[in-house]
Design an enzyme around this catalytic site. Sequence first.
Site, short mmCIF file in Angstrom:
data_model
loop_
_atom_site.label_atom_id
_atom_site.label_comp_id
_atom_site.label_asym_id
_atom_site.label_seq_id
_atom_site.Cartn_x
_atom_site.Cartn_y
_atom_site.Cartn_z
N ALA A 67 0.85 -1.18 0.00
CA ALA A 67 0.00 0.00 0.00
C ALA A 67 0.89 1.24 0.00
CB ALA A 67 -0.89 -0.01 1.23
N GLY A 110 0.51 -5.05 0.83
CA GLY A 110 -0.65 -5.11 -0.05
C GLY A 110 -0.32 -5.73 -1.40
N GLU A 113 -0.61 -9.31 -0.87
CA GLU A 113 -2.04 -9.63 -0.76
C GLU A 113 -2.71 -9.62 -2.13
OE1 GLU A 113 -2.36 -6.63 2.24
OE2 GLU A 113 -2.98 -8.09 3.75
N GLU A 133 4.61 -5.31 7.06
CA GLU A 133 3.87 -4.22 7.72
C GLU A 133 4.37 -3.96 9.14
OE1 GLU A 133 2.51 -6.56 5.83
OE2 GLU A 133 0.81 -5.79 4.69
#
Length: 187
Positions: A67, A110, A113, A133
């Site tokens: 992200a 992300g 993911e 993260e």
Amino acid sequence: MTYEFLMVNPQVEKHIALIQLNRPKELNALNRQLMLEMKDALQQLDADINVRVIIITGNEKAFAAGADIKEMADASTIDMVNRDQFATWDQIKKTKKPVIAAVSGFALGGGCELMMNCDMIVASETARIGQPEIKIGVMPGAGGTQRLTRAVGKALAMELILTGRFLTAEEALDAGLINKVVPVELY
Ligand code: DAK
């Protein structure tokens, strides 16, 4: 299909569509606009009768480094809840056609993911995959804790999430996280 942060070719080969993340300077960090574009592209390709398979890829250095940390830096908890920024990932699961992740370089946070949301994953030997993260004081927020655990088992998933360690492509293959490793020249 013209986007700011994606390049989309609905017929890169017969019946095969390609979605390429296109924020190379930011290592394809997933900002909100990119994720909205991804949702739109997947919906359109799913509805296109000439498309039978969709490939999602990045570039040689990065599939996606996670992200967009800069975009999230000033967000409060309430902002993050309201943004619901990973809801667009649901579109991948709703896509009726097979979606393949072609991964080279970093697939982190992300990005990992996003990769795990795809039906199959092919990685170049340079791939580095992880959920780092924890290094910025958050936890995987888009299904990583669940999908990684299902794919590699609790022991390795906990290790990766709690240490932020990256897997090599070979390690990811051995762990059952990806389908195939290919030489980077083939990428
Ligand atoms: N976001 C924004 N920019 C990024 C980025 C990212 N994730 N990753 C890299 N960049 C940018 C760098 O800032 C740099 O930009 P400039 O400084 O040149 O302007 C450029 O990309 C090149 O990066 P580096 O210079 O760092 O390149 P290196 O080869 O030296 O290092 C690296 C590559 C991938 C090891 C490093 O860039 C890195 O560690 N990046 C961050 C990886 C990361 O932490 N990913 C996880 C992000 S967090 C939620 C919960 C959690 C989340 C969201 C929601 N909820 C509960 C709702 C968070 C999810 C995440 O994915």
